[in-house]
Design a protein around this motif. Structure first.
Motif, PDB file in Angstrom:
ATOM      1  N   LEU A   1      51.665  54.892 -77.564  1.00 35.37           N
ATOM      2  CA  LEU A   1      51.815  53.435 -78.260  1.00 35.37           C
ATOM      3  C   LEU A   1      51.072  52.231 -77.853  1.00 35.37           C
ATOM      4  CD1 LEU A   1      55.838  53.585 -79.163  1.00 35.37           C
ATOM      5  CD2 LEU A   1      53.944  54.169 -80.736  1.00 35.37           C
ATOM      6  N   LYS A   2      50.882  52.398 -76.534  1.00 33.53           N
ATOM      7  CA  LYS A   2      49.860  51.259 -75.971  1.00 33.53           C
ATOM      8  C   LYS A   2      48.602  51.613 -76.435  1.00 33.53           C
ATOM      9  CE  LYS A   2      52.627  50.665 -71.899  1.00 33.53           C
ATOM     10  NZ  LYS A   2      52.807  50.936 -70.141  1.00 33.53           N
TER      11      LYS A   2
ATOM     12  N   LYS B   1      44.020  49.929 -80.009  1.00 36.92           N
ATOM     13  CA  LYS B   1      42.954  50.156 -80.755  1.00 36.92           C
ATOM     14  C   LYS B   1      43.238  49.224 -82.141  1.00 36.92           C
ATOM     15  CE  LYS B   1      42.376  54.044 -83.872  1.00 36.92           C
ATOM     16  NZ  LYS B   1      42.729  55.490 -84.347  1.00 36.92           N
ATOM     17  N   LYS B   2      44.293  48.702 -82.644  1.00 34.38           N
ATOM     18  CA  LYS B   2      44.382  47.893 -83.761  1.00 34.38           C
ATOM     19  C   LYS B   2      44.159  46.511 -83.407  1.00 34.38           C
ATOM     20  CE  LYS B   2      48.089  50.593 -85.836  1.00 34.38           C
ATOM     21  NZ  LYS B   2      48.268  50.876 -87.414  1.00 34.38           N
ATOM     22  N   ALA B   3      44.245  46.249 -82.294  1.00 32.33           N
ATOM     23  CA  ALA B   3      43.753  44.796 -81.855  1.00 32.33           C
ATOM     24  C   ALA B   3      42.334  44.673 -81.743  1.00 32.33           C
ATOM     25  CB  ALA B   3      44.582  44.293 -80.252  1.00 32.33           C
TER      26      ALA B   3
ATOM     27  N   ARG C   1      37.335  42.896 -84.168  1.00 35.77           N
ATOM     28  CA  ARG C   1      36.154  43.315 -84.787  1.00 35.77           C
ATOM     29  C   ARG C   1      36.019  42.843 -86.215  1.00 35.77           C
ATOM     30  NH1 ARG C   1      36.285  48.789 -85.059  1.00 35.77           N
ATOM     31  NH2 ARG C   1      36.103  48.659 -83.094  1.00 35.77           N
ATOM     32  N   LYS C   2      36.901  42.863 -87.122  1.00 37.72           N
ATOM     33  CA  LYS C   2      36.797  42.253 -88.481  1.00 37.72           C
ATOM     34  C   LYS C   2      36.776  40.770 -88.497  1.00 37.72           C
ATOM     35  CE  LYS C   2      39.313  45.796 -91.097  1.00 37.72           C
ATOM     36  NZ  LYS C   2      40.309  46.260 -92.016  1.00 37.72           N
TER      37      LYS C   2
END
Length: 85
Positions: free
Chosen positions: A21-22, A27-29, A34-35
């Motif tokens: 989960l960490k 990864k999502k952060a 990046r976006k």
């Protein structure tokens, strides 16, 4: 020499799940950052200009990011107390 305690299967699974989960959160952060960076004007302009003309734009964006990071780092400090006290 100290002996290591064996973890139960349940404890191993919980530890593995926490790690997973960490990593997913990180990864999502990263993907979000990046976006966000790709949405900036500096990125869009740099993408359309030739590589030689990009250098000042990239350098300016880097300086701006460094200034913002420095301000964010120093914003939590209390400047009312003297340094020697």
């Amino acid at each position: 020499m100290a002996f290591r305690r064996r973890k139960s299967k349940k404890s191993q699974v919980v530890g593995l799940l926490e790690t997973y989960l960490k990593l997913q959160a990180a990864k999502k952060a990263t993907k979000g950052a990046r976006k966000a960076a790709k949405g900036t004007v500096a990125y869009k302009v740099a993408k359309k200009t030739p590589i030689v003309k990009r250098i000042p734009i990239i350098a300016g964006a880097g300086v701006a990011a460094a200034v913002v990071a420095a301000k964010l780092r120093n914003s939590g400090e209390d400047h009312s107390a003297p340094a020697g006290a």
